[in-house]
Design a protein around this motif. Structure first.
Motif, short mmCIF file in Angstrom:
data_model
loop_
_atom_site.label_atom_id
_atom_site.label_comp_id
_atom_site.label_asym_id
_atom_site.label_seq_id
_atom_site.Cartn_x
_atom_site.Cartn_y
_atom_site.Cartn_z
N ARG A 3 0.86 -1.18 0.00
CA ARG A 3 0.00 0.00 0.00
C ARG A 3 0.89 1.23 0.00
NH1 ARG A 3 -5.62 -0.52 3.34
NH2 ARG A 3 -6.33 -2.40 2.30
N LEU A 30 -7.25 13.02 -1.63
CA LEU A 30 -7.10 11.86 -2.51
C LEU A 30 -6.21 12.21 -3.70
CD1 LEU A 30 -10.78 10.53 -2.63
CD2 LEU A 30 -8.93 9.80 -1.11
N ALA A 33 -2.51 12.29 -2.65
CA ALA A 33 -1.99 10.93 -2.47
C ALA A 33 -1.83 10.22 -3.81
CB ALA A 33 -2.93 10.13 -1.56
N ARG A 34 -2.80 10.39 -4.71
CA ARG A 34 -2.74 9.74 -6.03
C ARG A 34 -1.55 10.25 -6.84
NH1 ARG A 34 -7.35 11.06 -7.29
NH2 ARG A 34 -6.98 12.84 -8.65
N VAL A 76 -3.19 8.74 4.24
CA VAL A 76 -3.97 8.27 3.10
C VAL A 76 -3.27 7.03 2.58
CG1 VAL A 76 -4.96 8.81 0.84
CG2 VAL A 76 -4.61 10.65 2.53
N GLU A 77 -3.93 5.88 2.71
CA GLU A 77 -3.41 4.63 2.16
C GLU A 77 -4.05 4.42 0.79
OE1 GLU A 77 -3.71 1.17 4.63
OE2 GLU A 77 -2.73 2.17 6.32
N SER A 78 -3.24 4.06 -0.20
CA SER A 78 -3.73 3.84 -1.55
C SER A 78 -3.24 2.49 -2.06
CB SER A 78 -3.19 4.92 -2.51
OG SER A 78 -3.43 6.20 -2.02
N TYR A 92 -8.71 3.90 -1.68
CA TYR A 92 -8.07 4.69 -0.63
C TYR A 92 -8.80 4.52 0.69
CZ TYR A 92 -7.48 7.74 -4.82
OH TYR A 92 -7.28 8.26 -6.07
N GLU A 93 -8.04 4.73 1.76
CA GLU A 93 -8.60 4.99 3.08
C GLU A 93 -7.88 6.20 3.64
OE1 GLU A 93 -10.13 0.71 4.78
OE2 GLU A 93 -8.18 1.44 5.45
N ILE A 94 -8.65 7.16 4.11
CA ILE A 94 -8.09 8.30 4.83
C ILE A 94 -8.34 7.98 6.29
CG2 ILE A 94 -8.23 10.78 5.26
CD1 ILE A 94 -9.20 11.12 2.37
N ARG A 103 -13.50 6.20 2.88
CA ARG A 103 -13.12 5.14 1.96
C ARG A 103 -13.53 5.62 0.57
NH1 ARG A 103 -15.03 1.93 6.29
NH2 ARG A 103 -13.31 0.75 7.19
N SER A 105 -12.63 5.45 -4.05
CA SER A 105 -11.94 4.87 -5.20
C SER A 105 -12.01 5.85 -6.36
CB SER A 105 -12.54 3.51 -5.59
OG SER A 105 -13.86 3.67 -6.06
#
Length: 140
Positions: A3, A30, A33-34, A76-78, A92-94, A103, A105
Motif C-alpha cells: 500500500r 485523494l 496521495a494519487r 492516506v493509504e492507496s 483509498y482509506e483516509i 473510503r 476509489s
C-alpha cells in the motif's frame, strides 16, 4: 500487496462552518496521495511512465466519520483494485491508526496530452501497479 502511504497535512482552511474538514476537501487529499503514488515512476527516476498525463474518469467516496482540524497529518493509504488495458482503479482509506474517516476509489485513465486522447497502460506501468494490486475490497 503493498500500500502506498501518504501523510497529508490538514490546513486551517480545510474546515467548513461546522468545524470539520469539508467533504470537497477530501477529494483534494485523494488527489495529493494519487499524484504522489503515480509519480513514483516519474521522469526524475528516468522513466517516462505516467508523465504524459492522466485523467480522472470517476470518483466514489464514502464519508465514514467527521475529521476535525488538528496539527497532526492524516494518513492516506492507496492501492490498486483493478488494471485494464487503458485504465486503473485506485482505492483509498483516509485514516488514523484507530479510525477511518473516508473510503474511496478513483478510476484513472492514462492520457496522451499531445495527441489529446486516452492511451494504453504501458508494460512498465502495469508492472509497477501490480505491486499494489489487491482485488479484495477493504473490510468495513
Amino acid at each position: 500487496m503493498a500500500r502506498h502511504i501518504y501523510d497529508c497535512p490538514l490546513r486551517w482552511s480545510d474546515m467548513d462552518a461546522f468545524g470539520h474538514v469539508n467533504n470537497v476537501v477530501f477529494l483534494r487529499y485523494l488527489e495529493e496521495a494519487r499524484i504522489d503514488f503515480m509519480f513514483r515512476l516519474a521522469p526524475g527516476d528516468g522513466s517516462p511512465s505516467f508523465s504524459g498525463g492522466s485523467v480522472v474518469a470517476r470518483h466514489e467516496i464514502d464519508y465514514v466519520r467527521p475529521l476535525v482540524h488538528r496539527h497532526a497529518p492524516v494518513t492516506v493509504e492507496s492501492w490498486v483494485t483493478k488494471i485494464t488495458a487503458a485504465s486503473l482503479t485506485i482505492a483509498y482509506e483516509i485514516k488514523d491508526p484507530e479510525q477511518v474517516y473516508v473510503r474511496a476509489s478513483t478510476i484513472v485513465v492514462p492520457y496522451d496530452l499531445a495527441a489529446g486522447r486516452p492511451r494504453r497502460i504501458t508494460a512498465e506501468e502495469k508492472l509497477f501497479l501490480q505491486e499494489y494490486l489487491d482485488q479484495e475490497p477493504a473490510v468495513a
